[in-house]
Scaffold this motif. Structure first.
Motif, short mmCIF file in Angstrom:
data_model
loop_
_atom_site.label_atom_id
_atom_site.label_comp_id
_atom_site.label_asym_id
_atom_site.label_seq_id
_atom_site.Cartn_x
_atom_site.Cartn_y
_atom_site.Cartn_z
N CYS A 143 69.84 31.40 2.30
CA CYS A 143 69.50 30.20 1.52
C CYS A 143 69.03 29.07 2.43
N GLN A 144 69.80 28.84 3.50
CA GLN A 144 69.45 27.74 4.40
C GLN A 144 68.13 28.01 5.11
N TYR A 145 67.87 29.27 5.45
CA TYR A 145 66.59 29.61 6.10
C TYR A 145 65.42 29.31 5.15
N ASN A 146 65.54 29.78 3.90
CA ASN A 146 64.46 29.53 2.93
C ASN A 146 64.26 28.05 2.67
N LYS A 147 65.38 27.31 2.65
CA LYS A 147 65.31 25.88 2.35
C LYS A 147 64.55 25.12 3.44
N ARG A 148 64.76 25.54 4.69
CA ARG A 148 64.15 24.81 5.80
C ARG A 148 62.77 25.34 6.18
#
Length: 745
Positions: free
Chosen positions: A666-671
């Protein structure tokens, strides 16, 4: 080194297992009203208890709370008030004791201390709710259903507090009707005042119909009932009144004054001719009535007046007295929408198994799994050319992974069958599990960095036993890998996990086993293929360097875990965990010293840890404001089911990011993708509203939404376009995929 790592797994892993088991046990106990703070949920309705208190149950449609009023504490022979406080979402309503043409009244089932006696609900005066040609009686907005509880004179007030429990059922309707229920538990202090909601109880009591002192009469006249009521307030004389029967299946509800309903005043007596219900049952001996003004305005401090009228004569009962056709249709429609998914065809099952197998393989690439795999590299090197030991370790690691996935899957299925609403990765929604994992990785990191050797402060006999059991270490490595890796929902896993939780238990566990086998497959194959081992360097001095280097991935994992806990419990929770980890490191260091200094520093470190845990430990479990409720800028707004419906109803599309702080993907996609200028430009060009559903802490509404999408974990990305079914995108987003999906709107 091997001795240290093996002993660490046998002792420190218990922290994680106990914390996870404790969280699960608390949630199971809540189903029988144990008073724990773990969330409970009904799988069909989305009802869930608040993470902060088990006296609150929330659904997307209503917030229900068990409340109490005991201004003088709990005294033998006296009474206290309990109640269910319902706060409805706009346009939703629940029902009175007589729901009218459709509906069901709210039901309360109490679990009280011995000899405590709970009375009936003191129903506030309802108001008519018209839906087409139907008239129901119920409540919108906020309503409190109070109950008086008699305390026996034999009650012993020695205890500091008393716990009361409630199982409540209610039917909530808008156009559709949804049966909901909740388990509540409330602890009331015995010797101090509980009067925070005194105003709410006073308002509810003021809305309860006042008993009339005068007489009332009812006589049957064909298809109508003639009423005469005396003793009403003088201020009411001349006003038009509404008449409500507390008994269902007696009076016709959708009556219109002046047509089928006629009323008049004869001096101080109010008289009326009211039509009987077409679904009426047998004639009762008397009829409890509630009269109120059309405007529901207070007169002489009351808004309703109650009287019981004896009935003279007999009416002819309907052929079949039954639940209204409208209610039956609404319930049937709801049952179809919330019924479990039918068992899939065998082809779908094997596709789910294949998806889980591939997802497990990809799971090895997730950064949260890397520290565990690093330890397995050390294990390979230590075995050298001992093929037999390598194979045993490979089988043990595989067994640890597969059995752990089966255990997690069985626990998830058991909790869901008990009424919980949980999704994959639920264990990292518990701050205590996060703290236990952070402590585990801190100690492992300190050991790898060379701060201590576990054998220095463990009896040599125990350490020797551990050193002789590399198979046990491999098995525990698999267990720990699953504990860390399970929240990272990899590609190909989302649909399989969503399908698994709706399958029969045996088929669901087959999917979980395939997931574990996929994750363990690379190590299992490597342990059985000698060529892989020959690629590794020979044992030597480099191993000590590699060992110390592996401490940094461990500490990086601790940083991630502290950040995740900070998302759940705020800055105070993260600071408390960091302070406890510092004291833990001091304790571990002190135990490696020699002489009296060893025990002096150890006692100081342990005492400091215990003091800090008692004084500030609550910071770990105190929820921080939900990330969606914090300032998130004008671009992303907090998600709600109602907001999606409202935006779609206005003709605009919605993109929802189902995410969690503990989800690395999730954090990878968000950033990356979701912050890309092309993606943001596409959203702006199509006027796409961006909503973020944060699942860092358990949220029943988000879990319910994921279930409806056929998913059981995050990340999930959904594009809602007016008049079209939801479009679910890949777990690992690409700029092209998002831009193409938005462009086609």
């Amino acid at each position: 080194m091997r001795r240290s790592i093996e002993a660490l797994f046998l002792t420190l892993l218990l922290l994680v297992l106990c914390a996870t088991a404790g969280q699960a046990q608390a949630q199971i106990k809540l189903q029988i009203g144990s008073g724990t703070s773990a969330p409970a949920m009904d799988t069909a309705t989305g009802a869930s208890s608040s993470p902060a208190s088990s006296n609150v149950v929330t659904t997307p449609r209503v917030r229900a709370e068990l409340v109490a009023l005991a201004p003088q504490g709990i005294e033998p022979g006296k009474t206290i008030d309990l109640g269910l406080l319902l706060d409805h979402q706009p346009d939703w309503h629940t029902y009175w004791v007589n729901p009218g043409d459709s509906g069901l009244p709210t039901q309360l089932q109490w679990q009280l201390p011995p000899s405590w006696d709970a009375g009936e609900i003191a129903w506030p005066t309802p108001h008519p709710i018209r839906i087409g040609s139907l008239v129901n009686y119920g409540y919108e907005g906020q309503v409190l259903l109070p109950v008086t509880v008699q305390i026996p004179s034999t009650f012993s007030a020695d205890a500091r507090d008393v716990t009361v429990r409630l199982h409540a059922n209610w039917l909530i309707c808008r156009v559709e009707c949804i049966p909901e229920e909740g388990q509540f538990s409330l602890t009331i202090p015995t010797h101090s005042s509980t009067a925070l909601l005194a105003d709410a109880f006073a308002k509810a009591r003021a809305q309860v119909p006042v008993a009339l002192q005068g007489s009332s009469q009812a006589s049957v006249d064909g298809e109508t009932l003639k009423l005469r009521v005396s003793g009403l307030p003088v201020a009411l004389q001349g006003q038009s009144l509404q008449v409500l029967s507390e008994s269902p299946d007696t009076l016709h509800h959708a009556m219109e004054d002046g047509k089928d309903f006629q009323q008049q005043w004869e001096g101080a007596d109010w008289t009326a001719v009211v039509p009987l219900s077409a679904n009426r049952g047998q004639t009762p001996d008397d009829l409890p009535l509630v009269l109120t003004t059309n405007a529901h305005t207070a007169v002489d401090g009351a808004i309703g007046w109650r009287s019981v009228a004896p009935i003279s004569g007999q009416w002819q009962a309907a052929a079949v007295a039954q639940v209204s056709h409208e209610l039956a249709a609404a319930l049937a429609k709801n049952a179809q929408s919330s019924a479990p998914t039918p068992p899939p065809a065998s082809g779908s099952l094997w596709l789910a198994v294949l998806g889980a197998l591939i997802g497990g393989l990809i799971l090895n690439l997730m950064p949260c799994v890397f520290p565990i795999l690093a330890l397995k590299v050390l294990g390979f090197t230590a075995h050298g050319s001992q093929l037999r030991e390598q194979r045993h370790a490979g089988l043990a690691y595989t067994a640890g992974v597969v059995l752990s996935f089966l255990a997690l899957g069985a626990l998830l299925l058991a909790l869901r069958s008990a009424g919980q609403q949980l999704g994959w990765g639920f264990q990292l929604q518990s701050p205590l599990v996060i703290a236990a994992l952070a402590a585990l990785f801190t100690v492992i990191g300190l050991n790898l960095a060379g701060m201590f050797e576990f054998g220095n402060f463990v009896p040599s006999s125990l350490a020797g036993k551990q050193a002789k059991s590399p198979t046990t270490n491999a098995f525990l490595s698999g267990v720990l890998a699953v504990a860390i890796a399970s929240p990272c929902t990899a590609p190909f896993m989302g649909a399989s996990m969503g399908l698994a939780v709706s399958l029969p238990a045996a088929e669901a566990l087959l999917v979980f086993a395939a997931l574990g086998l996929g994750m363990a497959a690379p190590y299992l194959l490597a342990s059985w293929i000698p060529a892989v081992v020959r690629w590794l360097p020979r044992p030597g001095a480099w191993m000590d360097t590699f060992r110390r280097a592996m401490a940094f991935p461990m500490f990086a994992t601790v940083v991630w875990l502290v950040w995740v806990l900070g998302q759940q419990s705020g800055i105070d929770g993260a600071a408390t965990l960091l302070a406890l980890l510092v004291l833990l490191a001091a304790l571990v260091w002190s135990l490696g010293l020699q002489g009296r200094a060893r025990w002096g520093f150890a006692v100081l470190s342990l005492a400091g840890s215990l003091y800090l845990a008692s004084a500030m430990g609550h910071n770990l479990t105190t929820p921080a404001p939900a990330p969606g409720q914090q300032a998130s800028g004008a671009l992303w707004q907090p998600w709600s089911e109602q907001k999606v419906s409202e935006i779609n109803a206005s003709g605009k599309p919605v993109f929802v990011d189902f995410t969690a702080a503990w989800c690395v993907t999730c954090q990878y996609n968000k950033r990356t993708t979701l912050s890309d200028s092309q993606v943001l430009a596409a959203f702006e060009n199509k006027q796409v509203n961006l909503l973020r559903a944060d699942w860092t802490r358990q949220d029943p509404a988000i879990t319910q939404a994921l279930n409806l999408l056929g998913r059981s974990g995050v990340p999930v990305y959904v594009l809602y376009a007016p008049g079209k079914p939801p479009q679910i995108l890949s777990e690992v987003l690409s700029v092209k995929e998002v831009v193409d999906a938005v462009t086609k709107l």
